[in-house]
Design a protein around this motif. Structure first.
Motif, PDB file in Angstrom:
ATOM      1  N   GLU A 267      29.333  13.381  27.043  1.00  0.00           N
ATOM      2  CA  GLU A 267      29.743  13.627  28.419  1.00  0.00           C
ATOM      3  C   GLU A 267      28.751  12.938  29.359  1.00  0.00           C
ATOM      4  O   GLU A 267      27.541  13.077  29.196  1.00  0.00           O
ATOM      5  CB  GLU A 267      29.724  15.143  28.633  1.00  0.00           C
ATOM      6  N   GLN A 272      25.226   9.876  36.467  1.00  0.00           N
ATOM      7  CA  GLN A 272      25.864   8.663  35.932  1.00  0.00           C
ATOM      8  C   GLN A 272      27.242   8.468  36.553  1.00  0.00           C
ATOM      9  O   GLN A 272      27.592   7.369  36.990  1.00  0.00           O
ATOM     10  CB  GLN A 272      25.996   8.751  34.398  1.00  0.00           C
ATOM     11  N   GLY A 298      15.305   6.624  30.093  1.00  0.00           N
ATOM     12  CA  GLY A 298      16.103   7.599  29.366  1.00  0.00           C
ATOM     13  C   GLY A 298      17.236   8.218  30.164  1.00  0.00           C
ATOM     14  O   GLY A 298      17.936   9.102  29.677  1.00  0.00           O
ATOM     15  N   LYS A 301      21.033   4.304  31.661  1.00  0.00           N
ATOM     16  CA  LYS A 301      21.520   3.176  32.458  1.00  0.00           C
ATOM     17  C   LYS A 301      22.464   2.281  31.650  1.00  0.00           C
ATOM     18  O   LYS A 301      23.398   1.714  32.200  1.00  0.00           O
ATOM     19  CB  LYS A 301      20.332   2.345  32.969  1.00  0.00           C
ATOM     20  N   THR A 302      22.187   2.191  30.325  1.00  0.00           N
ATOM     21  CA  THR A 302      22.992   1.283  29.510  1.00  0.00           C
ATOM     22  C   THR A 302      24.469   1.674  29.543  1.00  0.00           C
ATOM     23  O   THR A 302      25.350   0.824  29.649  1.00  0.00           O
ATOM     24  CB  THR A 302      22.495   1.307  28.049  1.00  0.00           C
ATOM     25  N   ARG A 452      17.598  17.337  26.740  1.00  0.00           N
ATOM     26  CA  ARG A 452      16.342  16.631  26.467  1.00  0.00           C
ATOM     27  C   ARG A 452      15.180  17.601  26.628  1.00  0.00           C
ATOM     28  O   ARG A 452      15.113  18.323  27.610  1.00  0.00           O
ATOM     29  CB  ARG A 452      16.142  15.497  27.478  1.00  0.00           C
ATOM     30  N   ARG A 583      13.742  10.533  23.277  1.00  0.00           N
ATOM     31  CA  ARG A 583      15.126  10.068  23.360  1.00  0.00           C
ATOM     32  C   ARG A 583      16.035  10.775  22.359  1.00  0.00           C
ATOM     33  O   ARG A 583      17.232  10.559  22.364  1.00  0.00           O
ATOM     34  CB  ARG A 583      15.167   8.569  23.123  1.00  0.00           C
TER      35      ARG A 583
HETATM   36  P1  ADP Z   1      17.602   3.900  30.020  1.00  0.00           P
HETATM   37  O1  ADP Z   1      18.111   4.424  31.309  1.00  0.00           O
HETATM   38  O2  ADP Z   1      16.148   4.157  29.840  1.00  0.00           O
HETATM   39  O3  ADP Z   1      18.012   2.485  29.760  1.00  0.00           O
HETATM   40  P2  ADP Z   1      19.345   4.387  27.823  1.00  0.00           P
HETATM   41  O4  ADP Z   1      20.537   3.815  28.442  1.00  0.00           O
HETATM   42  O5  ADP Z   1      18.643   3.614  26.773  1.00  0.00           O
HETATM   43  O6  ADP Z   1      18.303   4.813  28.935  1.00  0.00           O
HETATM   44  O7  ADP Z   1      19.734   5.822  27.269  1.00  0.00           O
HETATM   45  C1  ADP Z   1      18.807   6.612  26.583  1.00  0.00           C
HETATM   46  C2  ADP Z   1      19.488   7.412  25.498  1.00  0.00           C
HETATM   47  O8  ADP Z   1      20.305   8.426  26.075  1.00  0.00           O
HETATM   48  C3  ADP Z   1      20.421   6.595  24.645  1.00  0.00           C
HETATM   49  O9  ADP Z   1      20.227   6.994  23.308  1.00  0.00           O
HETATM   50  C4  ADP Z   1      21.807   6.946  25.145  1.00  0.00           C
HETATM   51  O10 ADP Z   1      22.768   6.817  24.154  1.00  0.00           O
HETATM   52  C5  ADP Z   1      21.628   8.385  25.559  1.00  0.00           C
HETATM   53  N1  ADP Z   1      22.509   8.821  26.644  1.00  0.00           N
HETATM   54  C6  ADP Z   1      22.865   8.127  27.745  1.00  0.00           C
HETATM   55  N2  ADP Z   1      23.670   8.855  28.546  1.00  0.00           N
HETATM   56  C7  ADP Z   1      23.812  10.060  27.936  1.00  0.00           C
HETATM   57  C8  ADP Z   1      24.535  11.261  28.263  1.00  0.00           C
HETATM   58  N3  ADP Z   1      25.245  11.361  29.384  1.00  0.00           N
HETATM   59  N4  ADP Z   1      24.446  12.293  27.406  1.00  0.00           N
HETATM   60  C9  ADP Z   1      23.708  12.195  26.277  1.00  0.00           C
HETATM   61  N5  ADP Z   1      23.018  11.097  25.903  1.00  0.00           N
HETATM   62  C10 ADP Z   1      23.069  10.041  26.720  1.00  0.00           C
END
Ligand code: ADP
Ligand code: MG
Length: 697
Positions: A267, A272, A298, A301-302, A452, A583
Motif C-alpha cells: 500500500e 507517496q 527510505g 521515492k523509487t 519501519r 529498510r
Molecule cells: P528511497 O526513497 O530512499 O529511494 P526506496 O525507494 O529505495 O527509498 O524505498 C525503500 C524501501 O521501501 C524499498 O525496499 C521499497 O520497496 C520499500 N517501500 C517503498 N514504498 C513502500 C510502501 N509504501 N510500503 C512499504 N514499503 C515500501
C-alpha cells in the motif's frame, strides 16, 4: 546604485590611490557604492558597563569602569608583563600588557579611574583582560550610548591604518556625502505594508547605529531587500519557464490502474500518493513539469518514480531514469525490471560498461519506441542516445549532477521538453529549498512506510572496537548483514585507501568464518558490481566500503551500519549512509566510530545523529554548522549575493520577502506601475553587474 555610487573610492577624502588599491585588492571595494555595502559584521555594545562581578567567559567584549589600585612588572624576559590591579565596588581584577609596556606604564597612575574595554578571561578565580582598550573616565564616555561597528578587514589593510576603526573613519567621511543621494530601492507600498525603514536611513544606521531598536530595523530592512530581489529573480525565471515551455500532455492512467489492481506489492503511503498526484497534475497540464521530490532516505521515492513512468508510458511516451553511479543504476534496473516484467514492458540499462553490441540494440529499440524505460548513468546524455518520444526524465540523487547535465536532458525531445522529476534524498530546509530551487516546484515525501523500526544510533570510541565486533558477530548469527564504511577523501586518498585496506584485513582476521565484500572507488566497475551483487544476494555478510555506497543502495537484509572515522564525515553524508539500513522489518543499528578527541563541530554532528533520524532536522543543523555557502548550487542561485541576510538564521524574513515578491508579480507582472519604478530601476541596476541567471535548473 548609480551616480555618486559609481565614484571611485580613491576620490574620497582620506582614502587616496594607495589605500584605494588595497581596498580593491583585499576587499573588492572599488566604488562608493561598494564601500557603503561593506556592512559591519558585528557591533560592540558600548551601551552597557559591566561590573567585575558580572564577568563571564563567554562575553566577547565588555566595557567596565574601574580604579587603579597598583601597578607592577611581573616576570622576566619574554614572559615579562605589566599588570595593573584594578577594582570597582563589586570586586578586583587584573589588566595585563605583554607589549608596549613602557607606553602603558605612563598612562597608569594609581588612583585614576578608567573605562576598560576588552575580552574578559578567568585564570583560577581571578579575572583579567589582556591589552584592553582604555580611556580616562569622562562624563562623555560614561553617558555614551552606542553600538560600535566592527568591520572585517585584513592584515594588509590593518598595516595601512585600515583596521576596523580606520574603516569606520572612512564611513564617517562617506555617509554624510552619500546620504542625500541614496535612492530608495523598494516601493512605498512595500515599505508601508511590511513596516520597513527607508534605504538611506538603514544604510546610515547599519554603519552608525543611534539606538539598538533602529539598528535592528535597519538590519531587517536590508535583509528583507536582499531576499526580496533574490526571490523576485527566481520567481520571474519560473514564470518565464512555465509560460514558454509547452509540455506534452500525459494524462492516461490505463497502466496505472492495472498496476494498482494486480501488481503493486504494498500500500502506498499517503505522502507517496500525494506526491504522485502533484506530479500527475503537472504532467497532464500542458505545461512542462520541473519538479523536485524531496524524500528522506527510505521514504520510497523509487516507487513514485515508477508510477510516474507508468503515466508517461500509458500516454504513449517513454521514460528514463538517470543516476549518479553505476551501482545505483544497476540497483534501480534490477528493482524496476521486476515491475516492468509484470507489466510486459521493455526496460533496459545503459551505463559506461554496457557492451557495444548491447548498445546498438538499445539505440534501435529507443528509436522505434519499443523500449519504454531506460535506466542509466550520464551515459544517457550522449548524443547517440535518441528516443522516439521521451516524455519523462527522472534524475535520482540530484545533488551529484551538475546543472549543465540536467539541461542536456531537455534536448532529448525535439517537439516538447520532457517533463523533469528530480529526486533527492538530501532534505533541504524549506528556507533553502525556496531559494535554491525557487524556480522548481517542490514536493515532499514526509512519511516513511508503516512498520519501519527507527534505526538506533550510538557513538563509540575506537577503544570499544572489540565490543563492537562482538555485536557484529551476534547480528550476523541472527542472519543479518553488515556495512562497514571508511572515509575516502580525494586530498588524502592514499592514506585513506591504506586505512581501508588495513581495516579490511583486521575485519577479515576478526571474522575468518564469514566471506567479505569490498568496494571502493579505485576498483573497475565490473569488479565493484561483482562484489556488490555478492552482498545483495547474501553470499557475503560484511560489506567493507568507502562512500560509494552512500547513495541509494538497497539491501533490506543489511541491518548494521558501522561508520569508521565518523568524525570526518559531513552530517548529510552520515545521514545518507545510515539510510542504507533500516529498510527491512528487523531492528537496525548505526554505530558511529570515532577517536576520543573531537572538535566542537564533529561532536555536534555525532550527537545530532544519535539524537534524531529526522532528515530535515539534520539538514537544519548542517546548515547552521556549515552555512549555506557549501551547498551545491549556491553559486548559481544567488546566495553568494547575500551580504547581510543569512539563510540559516533569517528564515522568517525570507518567508515574508518571498510573499512580497509573489504579491508584486501577481499585481504588476511587468512592473509597469509608477509606484514600482524603484524596483524596476533596481533590477536593471543589478542586471548590469550580475552574472547570467538565465539557466539554473
Ligand atoms: P528511497 O526513497 O530512499 O529511494 P526506496 O525507494 O529505495 O527509498 O524505498 C525503500 C524501501 O521501501 C524499498 O525496499 C521499497 O520497496 C520499500 N517501500 C517503498 N514504498 C513502500 C510502501 N509504501 N510500503 C512499504 N514499503 C515500501
Ligand atoms: Mg533511492
Amino acid at each position: 546604485m548609480s551616480g555618486i555610487f559609481d565614484t571611485r573610492i580613491e576620490y574620497l577624502k582620506g582614502v587616496g590611490p594607495q589605500k584605494a588599491e588595497l581596498l580593491n585588492k583585499e576587499l573588492n571595494i572599488f566604488t562608493y557604492g561598494d564601500m557603503l555595502q561593506h556592512y559591519p559584521f558585528r557591533y560592540e555594545d558600548r551601551t552597557k558597563f559591566f561590573k567585575i562581578r558580572e564577568l563571564r567567559e563567554e562575553l566577547e567584549s565588555v566595557q567596565l569602569i574601574a580604579r587603579i589600585k597598583s601597578v607592577e612588572l611581573v616576570g622576566a624576559g619574554g614572559k615579562r608583563r605589566m599588570v595593573a590591579h584594578v577594582f570597582d565596588e563589586t570586586g578586583e581584577m587584573e589588566m595585563t600588557w605583554f607589549k608596549g609596556i613602557q607606553w602603558v606604564q605612563k598612562k597608569l597612575p594609581v588612583g585614576a579611574v578608567y573605562v576598560f574595554l576588552g575580552k574578559p578571561a578567568q585564570y583560577g578565580r581571578k579575572w583579567s583582560m589582556a591589552h584592553p582598550e582604555m580611556e580616562p573616565l569622562t562624563t562623555a564616555n560614561e553617558t555614551r550610548n552606542k553600538f560600535q561597528p566592527v568591520y572585517s578587514t585584513t592584515e594588509k589593510l590593518r598595516a595601512s591604518f585600515m583596521d576596523s576603526k580606520g574603516i569606520s573613519r572612512i564611513m564617517e567621511q562617506l555617509i554624510p556625502l552619500a546620504f542625500p543621494h541614496i535612492p530608495e530601492t523598494l516601493s512605498q507600498d512595500i515599505l508601508h505594508q511590511y513596516q520597513l525603514i527607508g534605504k538611506p536611513e538603514s544604510i546610515r544606521q547599519i554603519h552608525f547605529p543611534t539606538a539598538p531598536d533602529l539598528l535592528n530595523r535597519a538590519r531587517k530592512r536590508l535583509k528583507f531587500e536582499e531576499f526580496f530581489y533574490l526571490q523576485l529573480r527566481l520567481l520571474t525565471m519560473k514564470v518565464t519557464r512555465t509560460e514558454k515551455s509547452r509540455g506534452q500532455v500525459l494524462s492516461s492512467t490505463d497502466l496505472l490502474t492495472d498496476f494498482y489492481k494486480n501488481h503493486i506489492p504494498f500500500e502506498l503511503t499517503n505522502a507517496q500518493k500525494r506526491v504522485i498526484r502533484e506530479a500527475f497534475t503537472d504532467m497532464k497540464s500542458g505545461k512542462q513539469m520541473n519538479r523536485l521530490i524531496q524524500g528522506d532516505v527510505g521514504s520510497g521515492k523509487t516507487m513514485v518514480a515508477f508510477i510516474c513512468m507508468l503515466i508517461a508510458i500509458s500516454s504513449g511516451a517513454q521514460a528514463c531514469l538517470m543516476t549518479p553511479t553505476e551501482i545505483l543504476a544497476n540497483q534501480h534496473y534490477e528493482g524496476l525490471k521486476e515491475y516492468a516484467d509484470m507489466m510486459g514492458m521493455k526496460i533496459a540499462l545503459l551505463t559506461g560498461s554496457t557492451k557495444k553490441s548491447a548498445r546498438s540494440v538499445i539505440h534501435e529499440a529507443l528509436g522505434n519506441g519499443t523500449l519504454k524505460i531506460l535506466i542509466g548513468t550520464h551515459a544517457l546524455l550522449e548524443d547517440v542516445v535518441q528516443f522516439q518520444n521521451l516524455g519523462l526524465a527522472i534524475v535520482d540523487e540530484q545533488h551529484r549532477f551538475g546543472v549543465a547535465q540536467r539541461a542536456k536532458l531537455w534536448t532529448k525531445n525535439d517537439e516538447f521538453i520532457p517533463h523533469v522529476l528530480v529526486m533527492t534524498a538530501t532534505p533541504i530546509p524549506r528556507t533553502l529549498a525556496m531559494t535554491l530551487y525557487g524556480d522548481l516546484d517542490v514536493s515532499v515525501i514526509d512519511e516513511l512506510p508503516a512498520g519501519r523500526k527507527p534505526i538506533q544510533t550510538v557513538h563509540r570510541y575506537d577503544k570499544d572496537r572489540l565490543k563492537v565486533f562482538g555485536f557484529i558477530r551476534e547480528e550476523i548469527r541472527k542472519g543479518r548483514q553488515v556495512y562497514i564504511v571508511y572515509p575516502l577523501i580525494e586530498e588524502s586518498e592514499t592514506m585513506d585507501l591504506k586505512n581501508l585496506m588495513d581495516g579490511y584485513e583486521s575485519i577479515a582476521r576478526a571474522f575468518p568464518q564469514y566471506p567479505l565484500s569490498i568496494v571502493h572507488g579505485g576498483m573497475k566497475s565490473d569488479a565493484k558490481d561483482f562484489e556488490m551483487q555478492r552482498f545483495i544476494k547474501g553470499e557475503t555478510k560484511i560489506m567493507v566500503a568507502t562512500t560509494v555506497i552512500e547513495v541509494g543502495v538497497n539491501v533490506p537484509n543489511a541491518s548494521v551500519m558501522i561508520i569508521e572515522n565518523a568524525e570526518r564525515f559531513g552530517l548529510s553524508q552520515l545521514h545518507q549512509l545510515r539510510g542504507r539500513v533500516g529498510r527491512g522489518a528487523e531492528q537496525s543499528y548505526c554505530i558511529l566510530m570515532s577517536k576520543y578527541e573531537l572538535s566542537k563541530d564533529s561532536r555536534i554532528r555525532l550527537e545530532t545523529m544519535v539524537r534524531t533520524n529526522d532528515g530535515f532536522e539534520i539538514a537544519d543543523v548542517d546548515l547552521r554548522l556549515r552555512g549555506p555557502g557549501d551547498l551545491m548550487g549556491t553559486q548559481q542561485s544567488g546566495i553568494s549575493d547575500l551580504l547581510i541576510a543569512d539563510l540559516s538564521k533569517d528564515a522568517p524574513i525570507l518567508t515574508v520577502a518571498r510573499d512580497a515578491a509573489q504579491q508584486l508579480l501577481a499585481n504588476d507582472p511587468e512592473l509597469s506601475h509608477a509606484e514600482n519604478a524603484p524596483i524596476l530601476r533596481q533590477i536593471k541596476q543589478q542586471k548590469k553587474t550580475a552574472v547570467n541567471w538565465s539557466r539554473i535548473s
